[in-house]
Enzyme design. Structure first.
Site, PDB file in Angstrom:
ATOM      1  N   HIS A 270       8.542  -7.808  -7.524  1.00 55.95           N
ATOM      2  CA  HIS A 270       7.634  -6.929  -7.058  1.00 55.95           C
ATOM      3  C   HIS A 270       6.937  -7.257  -5.613  1.00 55.95           C
ATOM      4  O   HIS A 270       6.829  -6.544  -4.855  1.00 55.95           O
ATOM      5  CB  HIS A 270       6.545  -6.604  -8.123  1.00 55.95           C
ATOM      6  CG  HIS A 270       5.581  -5.581  -7.662  1.00 55.95           C
ATOM      7  ND1 HIS A 270       5.903  -4.247  -7.945  1.00 55.95           N
ATOM      8  CD2 HIS A 270       4.256  -5.677  -7.148  1.00 55.95           C
ATOM      9  CE1 HIS A 270       4.669  -3.591  -7.504  1.00 55.95           C
ATOM     10  NE2 HIS A 270       3.947  -4.531  -7.175  1.00 55.95           N
ATOM     11  N   GLU A 271       6.449  -8.442  -5.717  1.00 55.23           N
ATOM     12  CA  GLU A 271       5.679  -8.890  -4.307  1.00 55.23           C
ATOM     13  C   GLU A 271       6.933  -8.867  -3.273  1.00 55.23           C
ATOM     14  O   GLU A 271       6.591  -8.529  -2.258  1.00 55.23           O
ATOM     15  CB  GLU A 271       5.112 -10.244  -4.474  1.00 55.23           C
ATOM     16  CG  GLU A 271       3.990 -10.211  -5.856  1.00 55.23           C
ATOM     17  CD  GLU A 271       2.766  -9.136  -5.376  1.00 55.23           C
ATOM     18  OE1 GLU A 271       2.537  -8.801  -4.033  1.00 55.23           O
ATOM     19  OE2 GLU A 271       2.447  -8.653  -6.316  1.00 55.23           O
TER      20      GLU A 271
ATOM     21  N   HIS B 135       7.484  -3.650   4.366  1.00 54.40           N
ATOM     22  CA  HIS B 135       6.946  -3.717   5.825  1.00 54.40           C
ATOM     23  C   HIS B 135       8.341  -4.096   6.718  1.00 54.40           C
ATOM     24  O   HIS B 135       8.351  -3.414   7.784  1.00 54.40           O
ATOM     25  CB  HIS B 135       6.171  -5.042   5.700  1.00 54.40           C
ATOM     26  CG  HIS B 135       4.869  -4.715   5.191  1.00 54.40           C
ATOM     27  ND1 HIS B 135       4.426  -4.983   3.909  1.00 54.40           N
ATOM     28  CD2 HIS B 135       3.484  -4.630   5.910  1.00 54.40           C
ATOM     29  CE1 HIS B 135       2.950  -4.514   3.783  1.00 54.40           C
ATOM     30  NE2 HIS B 135       2.719  -4.580   5.032  1.00 54.40           N
TER      31      HIS B 135
ATOM     32  N   HIS C  33       7.162  -5.579  -1.837  1.00 53.27           N
ATOM     33  CA  HIS C  33       6.069  -5.064  -0.727  1.00 53.27           C
ATOM     34  C   HIS C  33       6.854  -5.978   0.758  1.00 53.27           C
ATOM     35  O   HIS C  33       6.463  -4.980   1.950  1.00 53.27           O
ATOM     36  CB  HIS C  33       4.859  -5.637  -1.011  1.00 53.27           C
ATOM     37  CG  HIS C  33       4.217  -4.857  -1.950  1.00 53.27           C
ATOM     38  ND1 HIS C  33       3.902  -3.633  -2.133  1.00 53.27           N
ATOM     39  CD2 HIS C  33       3.291  -5.343  -3.273  1.00 53.27           C
ATOM     40  CE1 HIS C  33       3.189  -3.116  -3.020  1.00 53.27           C
ATOM     41  NE2 HIS C  33       3.042  -4.219  -3.889  1.00 53.27           N
TER      42      HIS C  33
END
Length: 229
Positions: free
Chosen positions: A101-102, A109, A105
């Site tokens: 999940h991280e 970006h 992110h």
């Protein structure tokens, strides 16, 4: 006598508190359940994160260990993903899901995902509004200036806007995580189900946060309107 002093808007505070509490309990319970389920490949969450980042051309992003449980986060300004005590060295499907999940992110970006651009762009404004909202609101109430109190309530509304923008970024990061875990064969079968349930429970904390803030915003507006009357 009690009814005279009782503020009915406190009901909104109680509801907001319960929503946040149940969501927090839900994510902790779900993570704990699937943190006991080890991945068949036996890779750690940190290793899985490294593979995902490298596969997306993000070799420049570091992976670091951070203290605490479920304090995992991605810091775009520092180009680092920090994984918590309960995640970093764990080989559980829950930990791998959180790490993926991280990474989601980080990919957001990289590809210029619009909602995350908006969220990052409004952070300075939201911070200022959040800092000023309650002092202005309280001064308005104390002085009996309903319009000033309403200004404070509206400024607090910026926090709600921020959370509304944050919600789709979190859901999208989880979707990216699940697709990546499956396509890279980092998890399979029931392991994917466990990771999905963990991320769904985590997403519910953001839904609860939005609902909680919305209720708090409504309460401030009601109190400010009462002063105006």
């Amino acid at each position: 006598m009690f009814s005279y002093y009782f503020d009915p808007t406190y009901v909104l505070v109680i509801i907001a508190f319960l929503l946040t509490l149940f969501a927090s309990m839900g994510v902790k319970s779900t993570f704990s359940k699937y943190n006991d389920v080890r991945s068949s490949r036996g890779i750690t969450a940190a290793s899985a994160a490294r593979q995902i980042l490298d596969a997306n051309g993000l070799q420049n992003i570091r992976i670091e260990h951070v203290s605490g449980d479920l304090t995992d986060h991605y810091s775009p300004n520092e180009n680092v993903i920090r994984l918590s005590d309960s995640t970093y060295n764990s080989t559980s499907v829950a930990a791998i899901g959180v790490a993926a999940h991280e990474c989601g992110h980080a990919v957001q970006h990289q590809v210029g995902y619009v909602p995350i651009k908006i969220r990052n762009g409004i952070v300075p404004i939201v911070n200022v509004c959040n800092m000023l909202s309650m002092p202005i609101f309280i001064i308005g109430l104390i002085l009996g200036l309903g319009r000033l109190a309403m200004v404070g309530a509206i400024l607090f509304g910026a926090v709600l806007v921020f959370q509304l923008v944050t919600l789709p970024t979190e859901i999208n990061a989880s979707r990216r995580a699940m697709k990546t875990l499956e396509s890279m064969y980092l998890l399979e079968g029931d392991e994917l189900t466990g990771a999905r349930k963990t991320l769904t429970a985590a997403a519910m904390t953001y839904v609860a946060a939005v609902a909680s803030t919305a209720l708090q915003f409504l309460r401030l507006v009601l109190l400010a309107n009462r002063r105006r009357d």
